[in-house]
Design a protein around this motif. Structure first.
Motif, short mmCIF file in Angstrom:
data_model
loop_
_atom_site.label_atom_id
_atom_site.label_comp_id
_atom_site.label_asym_id
_atom_site.label_seq_id
_atom_site.Cartn_x
_atom_site.Cartn_y
_atom_site.Cartn_z
N ARG A 1 0.83 -1.20 0.00
CA ARG A 1 0.00 0.00 0.00
C ARG A 1 0.87 1.26 0.00
N PHE A 2 1.97 1.21 0.74
CA PHE A 2 2.86 2.37 0.82
C PHE A 2 3.46 2.70 -0.54
N ILE A 3 3.93 1.67 -1.25
CA ILE A 3 4.54 1.91 -2.57
C ILE A 3 3.53 2.53 -3.52
N GLU A 4 2.29 2.02 -3.44
CA GLU A 4 1.23 2.56 -4.31
C GLU A 4 0.92 4.01 -3.96
N GLN A 5 0.76 4.28 -2.66
CA GLN A 5 0.38 5.62 -2.22
C GLN A 5 1.52 6.63 -2.39
N ILE A 6 2.74 6.21 -2.14
CA ILE A 6 3.85 7.15 -2.24
C ILE A 6 4.03 7.64 -3.66
N ASP A 7 3.79 6.74 -4.63
CA ASP A 7 3.88 7.14 -6.04
C ASP A 7 2.77 8.13 -6.39
N ASN A 8 1.57 7.86 -5.88
CA ASN A 8 0.45 8.76 -6.15
C ASN A 8 0.70 10.14 -5.52
N HIS B 1 0.35 22.88 0.21
CA HIS B 1 1.27 22.09 -0.61
C HIS B 1 2.63 21.98 0.08
N ALA B 2 3.10 23.07 0.65
CA ALA B 2 4.39 23.05 1.35
C ALA B 2 4.34 22.13 2.57
N GLN B 3 3.23 22.17 3.30
CA GLN B 3 3.07 21.30 4.48
C GLN B 3 3.04 19.83 4.07
N CYS B 4 2.29 19.53 3.02
CA CYS B 4 2.19 18.14 2.55
C CYS B 4 3.55 17.64 2.05
N SER B 5 4.29 18.52 1.37
CA SER B 5 5.61 18.13 0.87
C SER B 5 6.55 17.82 2.03
N THR B 6 6.47 18.64 3.08
CA THR B 6 7.32 18.41 4.26
C THR B 6 6.98 17.09 4.93
N MET B 7 5.68 16.84 5.14
CA MET B 7 5.26 15.59 5.78
C MET B 7 5.61 14.39 4.91
N HIS B 8 5.48 14.56 3.61
CA HIS B 8 5.82 13.48 2.68
C HIS B 8 7.31 13.15 2.79
N GLN C 1 9.22 13.67 5.34
CA GLN C 1 9.50 13.10 6.66
C GLN C 1 9.03 11.66 6.77
N PHE C 2 7.97 11.33 6.05
CA PHE C 2 7.38 10.00 6.17
C PHE C 2 8.23 8.93 5.48
N LYS C 3 8.87 9.27 4.39
CA LYS C 3 9.67 8.29 3.66
C LYS C 3 10.81 7.71 4.51
N PRO C 4 11.58 8.54 5.24
CA PRO C 4 12.62 7.97 6.11
C PRO C 4 12.04 7.09 7.22
N LYS C 5 10.85 7.48 7.72
CA LYS C 5 10.21 6.67 8.77
C LYS C 5 9.86 5.29 8.22
N ALA C 6 9.35 5.27 6.99
CA ALA C 6 9.02 3.99 6.37
C ALA C 6 10.29 3.16 6.16
N LYS C 7 11.39 3.83 5.83
CA LYS C 7 12.67 3.12 5.66
C LYS C 7 13.15 2.56 6.99
N GLU C 8 12.97 3.32 8.06
CA GLU C 8 13.33 2.83 9.41
C GLU C 8 12.51 1.60 9.76
N LEU C 9 11.22 1.64 9.43
CA LEU C 9 10.34 0.51 9.70
C LEU C 9 10.81 -0.72 8.94
N SER C 10 11.23 -0.51 7.70
CA SER C 10 11.72 -1.62 6.89
C SER C 10 12.98 -2.23 7.51
N SER C 11 13.90 -1.38 7.98
CA SER C 11 15.12 -1.87 8.62
C SER C 11 14.80 -2.62 9.91
N LEU C 12 13.84 -2.08 10.68
CA LEU C 12 13.43 -2.73 11.92
C LEU C 12 12.82 -4.10 11.64
N PHE C 13 12.00 -4.16 10.60
CA PHE C 13 11.38 -5.44 10.25
C PHE C 13 12.44 -6.46 9.86
N GLU C 14 13.43 -6.05 9.07
CA GLU C 14 14.49 -6.97 8.66
C GLU C 14 15.28 -7.46 9.88
#
Length: 272
Positions: free
Chosen positions: A189-196, A241-248, A250-263
């Motif tokens: 879901r993340f890959i799909e949503q992040i692209d959108n 738009h600026a707020q959404c870009s900032t949150m976007h 910030q969210f990508k590194p968090k998702a990467k951290e989650l991926s590392s934690l899962f591994e």
């Protein structure tokens, strides 16, 4: 009756309970017995973590099962942390065993000591020696019995810990399977949503220009709304738009951290 098996030290406690007994009541009793705070306790029943606000009846534990005895495993959450130190080793009590002194069994004066017959003359001495060795033997037996009791207790505690490890391992496999499925759903879901989201954010300025070029109906224009951009202040759109870009971002590194934690969790589970 509940048989609570303590994972970190192998001890066990029998507690009275019925189907209406809440888990938190048992946890409170265990806090007094183990000195482990409520928020650091994990109780499991047949691989299921118990919710403190539920009753044992909610987990299918009826009076019949309780009459037979129900095993509940107790884990100290603090000790389950990878960086936690192992519990302090138990200090066994030193046995105070009193062995008799030979002087206590010195032969006294008997008439037999004047006998001309050697065996009869030494009879009191033999009796005293026999009593002395008998007393020493009894002291050794008492010491050996106490050591045996301690060994049996330690073996029983070791067996409890082995059962707790087996239960935890089975529980880990079940929980990891759930985590794995949830993570795969999230990742897909993340890959799909992040692209959108990236497509939407990247095309913001173009969409803004389209809104500026798109004129409204003449009736609406009469009220001062000439184009779609007049419906929502442009400054607000740019701010959002600026707020959404900032949150976007910030969210990508968090998702990467989650991926590392899962591994990391996956490697730890496979190592078990």
């Amino acid at each position: 009756m509940l048989l609570v098996l303590i994972a970190h030290n192998g001890k066990s406690y029998e507690l009275e309970a019925n189907a209406e007994t809440k888990v938190i009541k048992v946890q409170t009793a265990l806090e007094n017995l183990t000195s482990v705070p409520l928020d650091q306790q994990i109780l499991t029943l047949e691989g299921t973590k118990l919710d403190r606000d539920k009753t044992f009846g909610d987990y299918g534990v009826g009076e019949e099962k309780l009459a037979e005895g129900v095993k509940v495993f107790f884990y100290n959450k603090h000790l389950l942390h990878p960086a936690s130190l192992p519990p302090k080793p138990e200090v066994l009590p030193k046995l105070k065993i009193t062995f008799p002194e030979a002087e206590q069994y010195q032969p006294l004066h008997y008439p037999f000591q004047q006998s001309a017959v050697s065996a009869l003359r030494n009879l009191p001495k033999y009796e005293r020696q026999f009593c002395f060795h008998l007393a020493r033997s009894k002291a050794h037996i008492e010491a050996s019995t106490e050591y045996l009791r301690i060994c049996e207790r330690l073996l029983a505690e070791q067996e409890v810990q082995a059962l707790a490890i087996d239960s935890a391992q089975e529980n880990v496999e079940s929980i990891f399977s759930y985590i794995f499925n949830m993570y795969e759903k999230f990742r897909s879901r993340f890959i799909e949503q992040i692209d959108n989201h990236e497509t939407l954010l990247d095309g913001f300025m173009g969409e803004l220009e389209k809104m500026e070029r798109t004129e409204t109906h003449e009736v609406v224009q009469a009220s001062g709304i000439k184009s779609l951009i007049d419906l929502v202040p442009k400054d607000n759109l740019c701010k959002w738009h600026a707020q959404c870009s900032t949150m976007h971002a910030q969210f990508k590194p968090k998702a990467k951290e989650l991926s590392s934690l899962f591994e990391s969790v996956k490697c730890d589970v496979e190592a078990l």
